[in-house]
Design a protein around this motif. Structure first.
Motif, PDB file in Angstrom:
ATOM      1  N   MET A 274      29.575  27.055  33.171  1.00 53.17           N
ATOM      2  CA  MET A 274      29.828  27.991  31.724  1.00 53.17           C
ATOM      3  C   MET A 274      30.366  29.503  32.155  1.00 53.17           C
ATOM      4  N   GLU A 275      31.317  29.689  31.521  1.00 59.36           N
ATOM      5  CA  GLU A 275      32.145  30.807  32.002  1.00 59.36           C
ATOM      6  C   GLU A 275      31.760  32.570  31.910  1.00 59.36           C
ATOM      7  N   PRO A 276      32.038  33.542  33.016  1.00 56.38           N
ATOM      8  CA  PRO A 276      31.462  34.440  32.182  1.00 56.38           C
ATOM      9  C   PRO A 276      32.143  35.040  31.116  1.00 56.38           C
ATOM     10  N   ASP A 277      31.255  36.187  30.573  1.00 55.12           N
ATOM     11  CA  ASP A 277      31.755  37.375  29.533  1.00 55.12           C
ATOM     12  C   ASP A 277      32.971  37.655  30.149  1.00 55.12           C
ATOM     13  N   PHE A 278      33.840  38.371  29.252  1.00 55.26           N
ATOM     14  CA  PHE A 278      34.741  39.275  29.481  1.00 55.26           C
ATOM     15  C   PHE A 278      34.188  40.391  30.207  1.00 55.26           C
ATOM     16  N   GLU A 279      33.259  41.262  30.256  1.00 55.09           N
ATOM     17  CA  GLU A 279      32.766  42.692  30.566  1.00 55.09           C
ATOM     18  C   GLU A 279      32.958  42.091  32.150  1.00 55.09           C
ATOM     19  N   THR A 280      31.773  40.439  32.504  1.00 49.21           N
ATOM     20  CA  THR A 280      31.020  40.171  33.961  1.00 49.21           C
ATOM     21  C   THR A 280      32.874  40.035  34.710  1.00 49.21           C
ATOM     22  N   ARG A 281      33.308  39.212  33.918  1.00 51.47           N
ATOM     23  CA  ARG A 281      34.758  38.984  34.477  1.00 51.47           C
ATOM     24  C   ARG A 281      35.870  40.554  34.442  1.00 51.47           C
ATOM     25  N   CYS A 282      35.853  41.630  34.010  1.00 55.24           N
ATOM     26  CA  CYS A 282      37.013  42.596  34.223  1.00 55.24           C
ATOM     27  C   CYS A 282      36.018  43.620  35.541  1.00 55.24           C
ATOM     28  N   ARG A 283      34.644  43.689  35.808  1.00 55.86           N
ATOM     29  CA  ARG A 283      33.996  43.751  36.450  1.00 55.86           C
ATOM     30  C   ARG A 283      34.022  43.335  37.870  1.00 55.86           C
ATOM     31  N   GLU A 284      33.965  41.975  37.745  1.00 54.92           N
ATOM     32  CA  GLU A 284      34.240  40.670  39.170  1.00 54.92           C
ATOM     33  C   GLU A 284      35.699  41.356  39.828  1.00 54.92           C
ATOM     34  N   VAL A 285      36.283  41.334  38.957  1.00 56.07           N
ATOM     35  CA  VAL A 285      38.497  41.737  38.982  1.00 56.07           C
ATOM     36  C   VAL A 285      38.571  42.882  39.925  1.00 56.07           C
ATOM     37  N   PHE A 286      37.620  43.654  38.269  1.00 57.24           N
ATOM     38  CA  PHE A 286      38.270  45.643  39.874  1.00 57.24           C
ATOM     39  C   PHE A 286      36.630  45.738  41.013  1.00 57.24           C
ATOM     40  N   GLU A 287      35.874  44.858  40.918  1.00 58.80           N
ATOM     41  CA  GLU A 287      35.266  45.330  42.258  1.00 58.80           C
ATOM     42  C   GLU A 287      36.010  43.949  43.498  1.00 58.80           C
ATOM     43  N   GLY A 288      36.836  43.120  43.367  1.00 59.08           N
ATOM     44  CA  GLY A 288      37.987  42.313  43.967  1.00 59.08           C
ATOM     45  C   GLY A 288      39.138  42.835  43.999  1.00 59.08           C
ATOM     46  N   THR A 289      39.453  43.882  43.321  1.00 56.17           N
ATOM     47  CA  THR A 289      39.980  44.344  43.868  1.00 56.17           C
ATOM     48  C   THR A 289      40.382  44.898  45.370  1.00 56.17           C
ATOM     49  N   ALA A 290      41.283  44.327  46.366  1.00 58.94           N
ATOM     50  CA  ALA A 290      41.708  45.405  47.801  1.00 58.94           C
ATOM     51  C   ALA A 290      42.681  46.084  47.302  1.00 58.94           C
ATOM     52  N   ILE A 291      42.441  47.148  48.241  1.00 59.05           N
ATOM     53  CA  ILE A 291      44.063  47.761  48.125  1.00 59.05           C
ATOM     54  C   ILE A 291      44.527  47.834  49.513  1.00 59.05           C
ATOM     55  N   VAL A 292      45.595  47.011  49.876  1.00 56.91           N
ATOM     56  CA  VAL A 292      46.112  46.419  51.083  1.00 56.91           C
ATOM     57  C   VAL A 292      46.978  47.269  52.564  1.00 56.91           C
ATOM     58  N   ARG A 293      47.252  48.150  50.928  1.00 51.41           N
ATOM     59  CA  ARG A 293      47.968  49.356  51.761  1.00 51.41           C
ATOM     60  C   ARG A 293      48.228  50.269  50.805  1.00 51.41           C
ATOM     61  N   ARG A 294      47.845  51.165  51.492  1.00 46.52           N
ATOM     62  CA  ARG A 294      48.335  52.776  50.295  1.00 46.52           C
ATOM     63  C   ARG A 294      49.192  53.047  50.053  1.00 46.52           C
ATOM     64  N   PRO A 295      50.043  54.685  49.623  1.00 47.26           N
ATOM     65  CA  PRO A 295      51.234  55.148  49.919  1.00 47.26           C
ATOM     66  C   PRO A 295      50.071  56.367  50.938  1.00 47.26           C
ATOM     67  N   LEU A 296      51.447  57.080  51.417  1.00 45.52           N
ATOM     68  CA  LEU A 296      50.940  58.028  52.486  1.00 45.52           C
ATOM     69  C   LEU A 296      50.367  59.917  51.859  1.00 45.52           C
ATOM     70  N   ALA A 297      51.362  60.127  50.560  1.00 43.17           N
ATOM     71  CA  ALA A 297      51.056  60.345  49.970  1.00 43.17           C
ATOM     72  C   ALA A 297      50.172  61.028  49.334  1.00 43.17           C
ATOM     73  N   GLY A 298      49.639  61.596  48.820  1.00 46.72           N
ATOM     74  CA  GLY A 298      49.033  61.424  47.195  1.00 46.72           C
ATOM     75  C   GLY A 298      49.466  61.552  46.477  1.00 46.72           C
ATOM     76  N   ILE A 299      48.341  62.586  45.272  1.00 44.16           N
ATOM     77  CA  ILE A 299      48.738  62.282  44.204  1.00 44.16           C
ATOM     78  C   ILE A 299      49.576  63.887  44.715  1.00 44.16           C
ATOM     79  N   VAL A 300      50.963  64.378  44.553  1.00 44.90           N
ATOM     80  CA  VAL A 300      50.909  65.621  44.311  1.00 44.90           C
ATOM     81  C   VAL A 300      50.982  66.729  43.184  1.00 44.90           C
ATOM     82  N   THR A 301      52.032  68.145  43.233  1.00 43.03           N
ATOM     83  CA  THR A 301      51.436  68.363  41.507  1.00 43.03           C
ATOM     84  C   THR A 301      52.144  68.479  40.712  1.00 43.03           C
TER      85      THR A 301
END
Length: 162
Positions: free
Chosen positions: A1-28
């Motif tokens: 049985m496939e998980p419901d959409f909310e569960t799938r969205c949570r899995e994608v959110f938690e399973g996302t890996a930020i492999v490389r971040r920008p050096l500078a953050g958010i500027v003004t």
């Protein structure tokens, strides 16, 4: 049985890996956060999405600026902090991520080959180019890539405000 959409969205959110971040953050001021998002697709290859998140300058709203409305909306003045801060994020979204799409702000392509190999190759390319602006994201399901972008934005905001 496939998980419901909310569960799938949570899995994608938690399973996302930020492999490389920008050096500078958010500027003004107004600025952009370019990204490369890569994830496996159903055909055994991978999907690569190149895009850019547009960020507005920080908007600060104080009760003094909205004096009359603030009293009407919130009876208890201690309910809210004396300054509210927000930002506006905008990114292009594809209606059908199974197609190859290309415009000024979004490029989606499907690639034959292994997902992990493509992720490593892109990481190496960014390092060789000494690109410190472009982020690299690993997404468990590219069909739900806006959820991964939400995770990325949240991590940037967390870094900015802590």
């Amino acid at each position: 049985m496939e998980p419901d959409f909310e569960t799938r969205c949570r899995e994608v959110f938690e399973g996302t890996a930020i492999v490389r971040r920008p050096l500078a953050g958010i500027v003004t001021d107004y600025h952009e956060l370019p990204y490369i998002l890569i994830g496996p697709n159903a055909s055994g290859g991978c999907t690569e999405i190149l895009g850019c998140i547009k960020v507005s300058p920080r908007l600060v709203i104080t009760p003094r600026q909205i004096l009359e409305q603030f009293g009407e909306i919130f009876e208890d003045e201690g309910f809210m902090d004396s300054q509210l801060q927000m930002r506006h994020f905008r990114f292009a979204m594809a209606r059908d991520p199974s197609r190859q799409i290309r415009n000024g702000e979004l490029h989606i392509q499907h690639i034959d080959g292994e997902f992990e190999a493509r992720l490593e190759a892109r990481e190496d390319e960014l390092a060789k180019m000494e690109n410190v602006r472009t982020s690299l994201l690993s997404c468990p399901d590219p069909k739900l890539y806006p959820i991964s972008l939400e995770r990325f934005i949240q991590s940037i905001l967390h870094r900015e405000f802590t």
